[in-house]
Structures are given as C-alpha cells and as structure tokens.
Design a protein around this motif. Sequence first.
Motif, PDB file in Angstrom:
ATOM      1  N   ARG A  25      18.016  19.201  42.765  1.00  0.00           N
ATOM      2  CA  ARG A  25      16.773  19.049  42.009  1.00  0.00           C
ATOM      3  C   ARG A  25      17.020  18.192  40.778  1.00  0.00           C
ATOM      4  NH1 ARG A  25      13.305  21.632  38.105  1.00  0.00           N
ATOM      5  NH2 ARG A  25      14.957  22.902  37.256  1.00  0.00           N
ATOM      6  N   ALA A  26      16.002  17.438  40.400  1.00  0.00           N
ATOM      7  CA  ALA A  26      16.037  16.671  39.157  1.00  0.00           C
ATOM      8  C   ALA A  26      14.705  16.864  38.439  1.00  0.00           C
ATOM      9  CB  ALA A  26      16.264  15.187  39.434  1.00  0.00           C
ATOM     10  N   LEU A  27      14.794  17.070  37.144  1.00  0.00           N
ATOM     11  CA  LEU A  27      13.602  17.177  36.299  1.00  0.00           C
ATOM     12  C   LEU A  27      13.699  16.040  35.290  1.00  0.00           C
ATOM     13  CD1 LEU A  27      11.040  18.567  35.285  1.00  0.00           C
ATOM     14  CD2 LEU A  27      12.500  20.175  34.027  1.00  0.00           C
ATOM     15  N   VAL A  28      12.753  15.114  35.369  1.00  0.00           N
ATOM     16  CA  VAL A  28      12.783  13.889  34.575  1.00  0.00           C
ATOM     17  C   VAL A  28      11.707  13.939  33.502  1.00  0.00           C
ATOM     18  CG1 VAL A  28      12.505  11.374  34.657  1.00  0.00           C
ATOM     19  CG2 VAL A  28      13.577  12.574  36.579  1.00  0.00           C
ATOM     20  N   PHE A  29      12.094  13.539  32.291  1.00  0.00           N
ATOM     21  CA  PHE A  29      11.148  13.408  31.185  1.00  0.00           C
ATOM     22  C   PHE A  29      11.130  11.946  30.770  1.00  0.00           C
ATOM     23  CE2 PHE A  29      12.853  17.678  31.081  1.00  0.00           C
ATOM     24  CZ  PHE A  29      11.704  18.446  30.986  1.00  0.00           C
ATOM     25  N   LEU A  30       9.982  11.298  30.949  1.00  0.00           N
ATOM     26  CA  LEU A  30       9.811   9.907  30.529  1.00  0.00           C
ATOM     27  C   LEU A  30       8.999   9.863  29.250  1.00  0.00           C
ATOM     28  CD1 LEU A  30       8.960   7.976  33.825  1.00  0.00           C
ATOM     29  CD2 LEU A  30      10.995   7.734  32.408  1.00  0.00           C
ATOM     30  N   ARG A  31       9.438   9.051  28.327  1.00  0.00           N
ATOM     31  CA  ARG A  31       8.764   8.940  27.037  1.00  0.00           C
ATOM     32  C   ARG A  31       7.375   8.315  27.161  1.00  0.00           C
ATOM     33  NH1 ARG A  31      11.678   5.918  21.987  1.00  0.00           N
ATOM     34  NH2 ARG A  31       9.806   5.161  21.005  1.00  0.00           N
ATOM     35  N   GLU A  32       7.235   7.362  28.045  1.00  0.00           N
ATOM     36  CA  GLU A  32       5.956   6.646  28.198  1.00  0.00           C
ATOM     37  C   GLU A  32       5.157   7.218  29.365  1.00  0.00           C
ATOM     38  OE1 GLU A  32       5.151   4.577  25.861  1.00  0.00           O
ATOM     39  OE2 GLU A  32       7.121   4.481  24.955  1.00  0.00           O
ATOM     40  N   ASP A  33       3.885   6.838  29.446  1.00  0.00           N
ATOM     41  CA  ASP A  33       3.049   7.418  30.494  1.00  0.00           C
ATOM     42  C   ASP A  33       2.289   6.397  31.324  1.00  0.00           C
ATOM     43  OD1 ASP A  33       1.178   6.582  28.657  1.00  0.00           O
ATOM     44  OD2 ASP A  33      -0.008   8.411  28.737  1.00  0.00           O
ATOM     45  N   PHE A  34       2.570   5.115  31.176  1.00  0.00           N
ATOM     46  CA  PHE A  34       1.792   4.179  31.973  1.00  0.00           C
ATOM     47  C   PHE A  34       2.523   3.873  33.277  1.00  0.00           C
ATOM     48  CE2 PHE A  34       3.826   2.038  28.423  1.00  0.00           C
ATOM     49  CZ  PHE A  34       4.571   1.035  29.015  1.00  0.00           C
ATOM     50  N   PRO A  35       1.771   3.546  34.348  1.00  0.00           N
ATOM     51  CA  PRO A  35       2.334   3.403  35.691  1.00  0.00           C
ATOM     52  C   PRO A  35       3.514   2.441  35.800  1.00  0.00           C
ATOM     53  CG  PRO A  35      -0.047   3.419  35.814  1.00  0.00           C
ATOM     54  CD  PRO A  35       0.314   3.377  34.354  1.00  0.00           C
ATOM     55  N   CYS A  60      19.637   9.393  50.230  1.00  0.00           N
ATOM     56  CA  CYS A  60      18.661  10.465  50.014  1.00  0.00           C
ATOM     57  C   CYS A  60      18.832  10.994  48.588  1.00  0.00           C
ATOM     58  CB  CYS A  60      18.814  11.576  51.044  1.00  0.00           C
ATOM     59  SG  CYS A  60      20.425  12.331  51.056  1.00  0.00           S
ATOM     60  N   TYR A  61      17.779  11.625  48.110  1.00  0.00           N
ATOM     61  CA  TYR A  61      17.728  12.041  46.708  1.00  0.00           C
ATOM     62  C   TYR A  61      17.249  13.485  46.633  1.00  0.00           C
ATOM     63  CZ  TYR A  61      16.694   7.162  47.540  1.00  0.00           C
ATOM     64  OH  TYR A  61      16.703   5.903  48.064  1.00  0.00           O
ATOM     65  N   PRO A  62      17.574  14.157  45.534  1.00  0.00           N
ATOM     66  CA  PRO A  62      17.106  15.545  45.388  1.00  0.00           C
ATOM     67  C   PRO A  62      15.604  15.598  45.096  1.00  0.00           C
ATOM     68  CG  PRO A  62      18.177  14.827  43.378  1.00  0.00           C
ATOM     69  CD  PRO A  62      18.377  13.724  44.382  1.00  0.00           C
ATOM     70  N   ALA A  63      15.026  16.763  45.299  1.00  0.00           N
ATOM     71  CA  ALA A  63      13.631  16.966  44.913  1.00  0.00           C
ATOM     72  C   ALA A  63      13.508  16.641  43.425  1.00  0.00           C
ATOM     73  CB  ALA A  63      13.225  18.409  45.169  1.00  0.00           C
ATOM     74  N   ARG A  64      12.398  16.024  43.052  1.00  0.00           N
ATOM     75  CA  ARG A  64      12.265  15.584  41.662  1.00  0.00           C
ATOM     76  C   ARG A  64      10.865  15.851  41.142  1.00  0.00           C
ATOM     77  NH1 ARG A  64      12.454   9.414  41.137  1.00  0.00           N
ATOM     78  NH2 ARG A  64      10.208   9.584  41.154  1.00  0.00           N
ATOM     79  N   THR A  65      10.817  16.274  39.889  1.00  0.00           N
ATOM     80  CA  THR A  65       9.566  16.390  39.149  1.00  0.00           C
ATOM     81  C   THR A  65       9.690  15.448  37.963  1.00  0.00           C
ATOM     82  OG1 THR A  65       9.297  18.701  39.774  1.00  0.00           O
ATOM     83  CG2 THR A  65       8.076  17.943  37.831  1.00  0.00           C
ATOM     84  N   THR A  66       8.628  14.703  37.676  1.00  0.00           N
ATOM     85  CA  THR A  66       8.657  13.759  36.559  1.00  0.00           C
ATOM     86  C   THR A  66       7.529  14.098  35.591  1.00  0.00           C
ATOM     87  OG1 THR A  66       9.512  12.048  38.036  1.00  0.00           O
ATOM     88  CG2 THR A  66       8.615  11.318  35.919  1.00  0.00           C
ATOM     89  N   VAL A  67       7.905  14.268  34.333  1.00  0.00           N
ATOM     90  CA  VAL A  67       6.940  14.553  33.271  1.00  0.00           C
ATOM     91  C   VAL A  67       6.774  13.276  32.455  1.00  0.00           C
ATOM     92  CG1 VAL A  67       6.458  15.952  31.237  1.00  0.00           C
ATOM     93  CG2 VAL A  67       7.673  16.957  33.190  1.00  0.00           C
ATOM     94  N   LEU A  68       5.541  12.833  32.291  1.00  0.00           N
ATOM     95  CA  LEU A  68       5.267  11.603  31.551  1.00  0.00           C
ATOM     96  C   LEU A  68       4.828  11.909  30.122  1.00  0.00           C
ATOM     97  CD1 LEU A  68       3.272   9.709  34.318  1.00  0.00           C
ATOM     98  CD2 LEU A  68       5.703   9.531  33.802  1.00  0.00           C
ATOM     99  N   LYS A  69       5.055  10.945  29.257  1.00  0.00           N
ATOM    100  CA  LYS A  69       4.675  11.020  27.853  1.00  0.00           C
ATOM    101  C   LYS A  69       5.316  12.226  27.158  1.00  0.00           C
ATOM    102  CE  LYS A  69       1.087   9.795  24.722  1.00  0.00           C
ATOM    103  NZ  LYS A  69       0.421   8.587  24.492  1.00  0.00           N
TER     104      LYS A  69
END
Length: 133
Positions: free
Chosen positions: A73-83, A104-113
């Motif tokens: 699993r990966a939980l990603v936090f991105l500072r910006e929110d545009f596509p 192949c990659y682990p399951a991922r959730t990405t949080v924007l802004k």
Amino acid sequence: IVDLGSVYQISFSGIAAVDPVSDTVAGYEPHNGTFLPDALEQQVSDIFDQLERLMKKISKDLKKEVTLDDLTRALVFLREDFPLVFQRFNDAYIDEFKKRGLGCYPARTTVLKAILPEPNALVEIQFDAGVEK
C-alpha cells in the motif's frame, strides 16, 4: 515492524525528499525560493531512493530481504491539487517502479492539496509492506 506470525507487516512513515544531513529538499532552490521545473519528479525519485535505503537496513535487521515487490500500500500526499500535477506525479511514480524492473504497483490512495510538514516538499509518501518469514 509488526510480527504477525507468518509475516512481518512493515510500515514506512511519510517520506519526503529531504536530505537528513544537509536538510535540503530535492528540486528546491533555497537561494531564490523557487522549484526547478522537474522538482516533483526529483522528489519522487528521492523518496524511492530513501525507501530502498530503509528497506536494505530493515533487511539486515530481519535477516530477510525486503524489496519494492513487498509493498502492499502507498498513501500519497500531494501539495497541489490540479490535474496536471497529479498526472506528472503518476508518471513519475510509475517510472520509479519501471526503473527498478517492476511492472506492478501497490494499492495507492492519493490526497491532493495537502499541507505537508516540510514546507518545500511537493509530495510525501507513506508505504506499507508485507514480508513472509
């Protein structure tokens, strides 16, 4: 590291592209307060380099190899929110796995802004892995 009997569950807390010795952030120019055009890609690459160093250390401690193949699993936090930023991140993320021979990659959730603890970080990633004993 949690011993679950037949497997170890390993959690890597949020990793940002900060050099622990110099306290510099990949792709950030502190002398003028700007980011290089490829700063996001540099930071993703640095995070994967740090992750692999941590995995090598844990492998020694467990006497069992821990690799990117073990990520669950990966939980990603991105500072910006545009596509565009999300697409650049996604491409860089996939490229890091490909550079290391994985398709192949682990399951991922990405949080924007997201507001990140390191003000000059553009991304922070938390990983989880599972390793059979």
